[in-house]
Design an enzyme around this catalytic site. Structure first.
Site, PDB file in Angstrom:
ATOM      1  N   ASN A 111      61.410  91.948  26.717  1.00 16.84           N
ATOM      2  CA  ASN A 111      62.445  92.035  27.434  1.00 16.84           C
ATOM      3  C   ASN A 111      61.896  92.338  28.976  1.00 16.84           C
ATOM      4  OD1 ASN A 111      65.143  92.667  28.446  1.00 16.84           O
ATOM      5  ND2 ASN A 111      64.482  94.810  28.380  1.00 16.84           N
ATOM      6  N   HIS A 113      62.505  94.359  32.453  1.00 19.68           N
ATOM      7  CA  HIS A 113      63.429  95.393  32.877  1.00 19.68           C
ATOM      8  C   HIS A 113      62.916  95.945  34.215  1.00 19.68           C
ATOM      9  CE1 HIS A 113      65.972  99.246  32.701  1.00 19.68           C
ATOM     10  NE2 HIS A 113      64.900  99.767  33.103  1.00 19.68           N
ATOM     11  N   SER A 140      58.902  95.933  34.467  1.00 23.36           N
ATOM     12  CA  SER A 140      58.283  96.133  33.183  1.00 23.36           C
ATOM     13  C   SER A 140      58.654  94.814  32.308  1.00 23.36           C
ATOM     14  CB  SER A 140      58.509  97.329  32.482  1.00 23.36           C
ATOM     15  OG  SER A 140      58.314  98.342  33.304  1.00 23.36           O
ATOM     16  N   ASP A 149      65.430  99.903  26.079  1.00 20.33           N
ATOM     17  CA  ASP A 149      64.229  99.982  27.140  1.00 20.33           C
ATOM     18  C   ASP A 149      63.194 100.647  26.688  1.00 20.33           C
ATOM     19  OD1 ASP A 149      65.881  98.098  28.540  1.00 20.33           O
ATOM     20  OD2 ASP A 149      66.725  99.642  29.613  1.00 20.33           O
TER      21      ASP A 149
HETATM   22  C1  GRF Z   1      66.632  91.075  36.397  1.00 18.04           C
HETATM   23  O1  GRF Z   1      66.662  92.112  37.291  1.00 18.04           O
HETATM   24  C2  GRF Z   1      66.065  91.580  34.863  1.00 18.04           C
HETATM   25  O2  GRF Z   1      64.969  92.338  35.193  1.00 18.04           O
HETATM   26  C3  GRF Z   1      67.108  92.369  34.493  1.00 18.04           C
HETATM   27  O3  GRF Z   1      68.422  91.730  34.595  1.00 18.04           O
HETATM   28  C4  GRF Z   1      68.208  91.068  35.652  1.00 18.04           C
HETATM   29  C5  GRF Z   1      68.315  89.369  35.347  1.00 18.04           C
HETATM   30  O4  GRF Z   1      68.520  88.685  36.341  1.00 18.04           O
HETATM   31  N1  GRF Z   1      66.817  92.587  32.901  1.00 18.04           N
HETATM   32  P1  GRF Z   1      68.574  86.983  36.327  1.00 18.04           P
HETATM   33  O5  GRF Z   1      69.725  86.643  35.406  1.00 18.04           O
HETATM   34  O6  GRF Z   1      67.181  86.600  35.495  1.00 18.04           O
HETATM   35  O7  GRF Z   1      68.581  86.584  37.725  1.00 18.04           O
END
Ligand code: GRF
Length: 220
Positions: A111, A113, A140, A149
């Site tokens: 994932n 984050h 991360s 997370d």
């Molecule tokens: C990103 O900031 C990611 O870190 C978080 O959700 C957001 C997704 O953005 N988990 P996108 O849909 O990939 O533009």
């Protein structure tokens, strides 16, 4: 004869800019994987449109048509398994996953984050970093466990917080780093340099600390 590329499924709930970064890396031949499925809990997710445009099979499942979270997750994971995916990438998938449904996949799901975990699990990470007066922020990529997370962190990208930064400016500057971080980690998994053996191993050593994204990619 070269080995078949690793098969990857991606789950995303939103616009899909991280998915786009993965597809771009694949297109540039920087990421030797095959995307076998892009799934979402939102039929209107931009990520699904990106996948369609790239001729990748898509799947939209509505959580409201299942009795509970576990039933949704079990069906979702079963369909992902049926796609033949070796790896599952959560790229902005905004749902907490059921531990039972997740268990067979632990070690094969990552994932991204937007915080320097273990700081700021959950939502509003940019705001929380600013409110805490942090001098640096980041993103991360971690292995996913049932803890939100909370799985072992694989790699991080750092971003200095500047005077005058607000939530929006931080998000805006962090996103391009996310777009380098996620393909880089997936590349390590696909190449076998990074693997899971009950805990993360990198180049056959336990991963003692998260890798760090630098100018030339990920470094210990
Ligand atoms: C990103 O900031 C990611 O870190 C978080 O959700 C957001 C997704 O953005 N988990 P996108 O849909 O990939 O533009």
């Amino acid at each position: 004869m070269t080995a078949a590329p690793a098969k990857v499924a991606v789950l995303a709930s939103g616009r899909g800019s991280n998915l786009a970064a993965l597809l771009d890396a694949r297109e540039r031949d920087d990421l030797p994987v095959e995307f076998v499925l892009v799934g979402s809990d939102k039929a209107g997710a931009g990520a699904l449109r990106l996948a369609e445009a790239a001729n990748i099979p898509t799947l939209a499942l509505d959580p409201r048509s299942y009795p509970d979270r576990r039933a949704f997750d079990l069906d979702l994971f079963q369909r992902i398994a049926a796609s033949g995916a070796d790896w599952l990438v959560l790229a902005g998938f905004m749902r907490i996953l059921d531990g039972e449904a997740l268990r067979p996949w632990v070690g094969r799901i990552i994932n991204i984050h937007p915080s320097l975990l273990p700081k700021y699990r959950g939502l509003h990470t940019h705001r929380r970093a600013l409110e805490a007066g942090d001098r640096e922020h980041g993103a991360s990529v971690h292995f996913v466990t049932a803890e939100l997370d909370g799985g072992p962190v694989i790699a991080q990208a750092y971003l200095p917080i500047e005077a005058g930064d607000d939530e929006q400016s931080l998000a805006q500057r962090l996103l391009p780093l996310e777009h380098r971080l996620l393909p880089a980690v997936l590349g390590l998994l696909a190449s076998g340099r990074l693997r899971w053996d009950g805990s993360p191993r990198f180049d056959d050593q336990p991963l003692a600390a998260p890798l760090r994204l630098g100018e030339h990619g990920l470094q210990p």
